[in-house]
Design a protein around this motif. Structure first.
Motif, PDB file in Angstrom:
ATOM      1  N   ASP A   9       0.821  -1.262   0.038  1.00  0.00           N
ATOM      2  CA  ASP A   9      -0.119  -0.042   0.072  1.00  0.00           C
ATOM      3  C   ASP A   9       0.994   1.166  -0.106  1.00  0.00           C
ATOM      4  O   ASP A   9       1.694   1.505   0.725  1.00  0.00           O
ATOM      5  CB  ASP A   9      -0.959   0.074   1.290  1.00  0.00           C
TER       6      ASP A   9
ATOM      7  N   ASP B 113       1.937   2.921   3.306  1.00  0.00           N
ATOM      8  CA  ASP B 113       2.987   2.023   3.898  1.00  0.00           C
ATOM      9  C   ASP B 113       4.267   2.221   3.594  1.00  0.00           C
ATOM     10  O   ASP B 113       5.298   1.833   4.015  1.00  0.00           O
ATOM     11  CB  ASP B 113       2.564   0.498   4.112  1.00  0.00           C
TER      12      ASP B 113
ATOM     13  N   TRP C 148      -1.012  -3.862  -6.292  1.00  0.00           N
ATOM     14  CA  TRP C 148      -0.351  -4.031  -4.996  1.00  0.00           C
ATOM     15  C   TRP C 148       1.204  -3.554  -5.132  1.00  0.00           C
ATOM     16  O   TRP C 148       2.072  -3.701  -4.267  1.00  0.00           O
ATOM     17  CB  TRP C 148      -0.062  -5.561  -4.585  1.00  0.00           C
TER      18      TRP C 148
END
Length: 244
Positions: A98, A101, A151
């Motif tokens: 993400d 993150d 992703w």
């Protein structure tokens, strides 16, 4: 497939060559008869890689994220080879997961290596190739350059950028006798996959959705051994099961 000595008398340089696709590319080039400079910042891994390839492999330790070192890539390469026929811009980093993150520092480092360094390396070697009226430049892109992979938004964005760079520079350079192309593999068994989300990596392994670096190198060799009047501008290759 190309003959075993299809690149006899040719010279090449490969970045990120101590492992993964870079090592496989360097080995394929050397096995085809080329003298190859392997460029990497890891001196120990580089020595091991050159020993594994043999006499046609020459190590060049460089940290491409250091601007001063990066700007001297061609100079150091010519000192070892005398001329440069083939340049494979392969070095890269992976940042997955993400966006929230990911740290700003990780974004900067990855974009610098995946985009800026590739552009600067190509900018560095082109005048030499233009002066000789011939040359091949190959760039390691990714399947992520052709699909908004959910992703890995930062990594995918870097490959979309470099895919545009490859295709635009190709159109500027063909009149000089220089071919520019990229190879866009799906997930390859390299150390970069260690940063994949654990569940995605486990799923890919279980379904046979990974390919070997040597298989990418075979495609690179195919691209290089086409008649000069033919450019393979981009090859997308993936495990057959990856679309399942």
């Amino acid at each position: 497939m190309a003959s075993s000595q299809a690149l006899q008398g040719k010279t090449a340089a490969v970045t990120g060559a101590a492992s993964g696709i870079g090592f496989a590319s360097a080995k394929a080039l050397a096995d085809a008869g080329a003298r190859v400079v392997l460029i990497d910042r890891d001196a120990a891994a580089l020595d091991k890689a050159c020993a594994a390839i043999g006499a046609n492999a020459l190590p060049l330790v460089m940290d491409l994220l250091d601007p001063a070192q990066c700007n001297r890539l061609l100079e150091h390469t010519l000192a070892l080879l005398g001329q440069l026929d083939i340049f494979h811009a392969n070095a890269g980093l992976y940042v997955g997961g993400d966006l929230l993150d990911t740290t700003p520092e990780a974004i900067d480092r990855m974009l610098n290596l995946n985009v800026n360094v590739v552009m600067k390396n190509v900018h560095n070697v082109l005048p030499h190739m233009i002066g000789r009226g011939t040359g091949d430049i190959l760039v390691t892109s990714s399947l992520a350059a052709h699909f908004p992979t959910p992703w890995e938004p930062v990594y995918a964005s870097s490959k979309w950028a470099i895919d545009c760079f490859v295709q635009t520079v190709r159109r500027q350079m063909f009149k000089h006798g220089i071919r520019v192309g990229s190879v866009s593999p799906g997930p390859v068994i390299t150390s970069l996959l260690s940063d994949w989300p654990a569940e995605k990596l486990a799923e890919a392994k279980a379904s046979g959705s990974l390919i070997e670096a040597a298989e990418v190198a075979e495609v690179l060799l195919f691209m290089l051994t086409r008649p000069r009047g033919m450019t393979i501008r981009d090859v997308v290759l993936m495990p057959t099961n990856f679309d399942l």
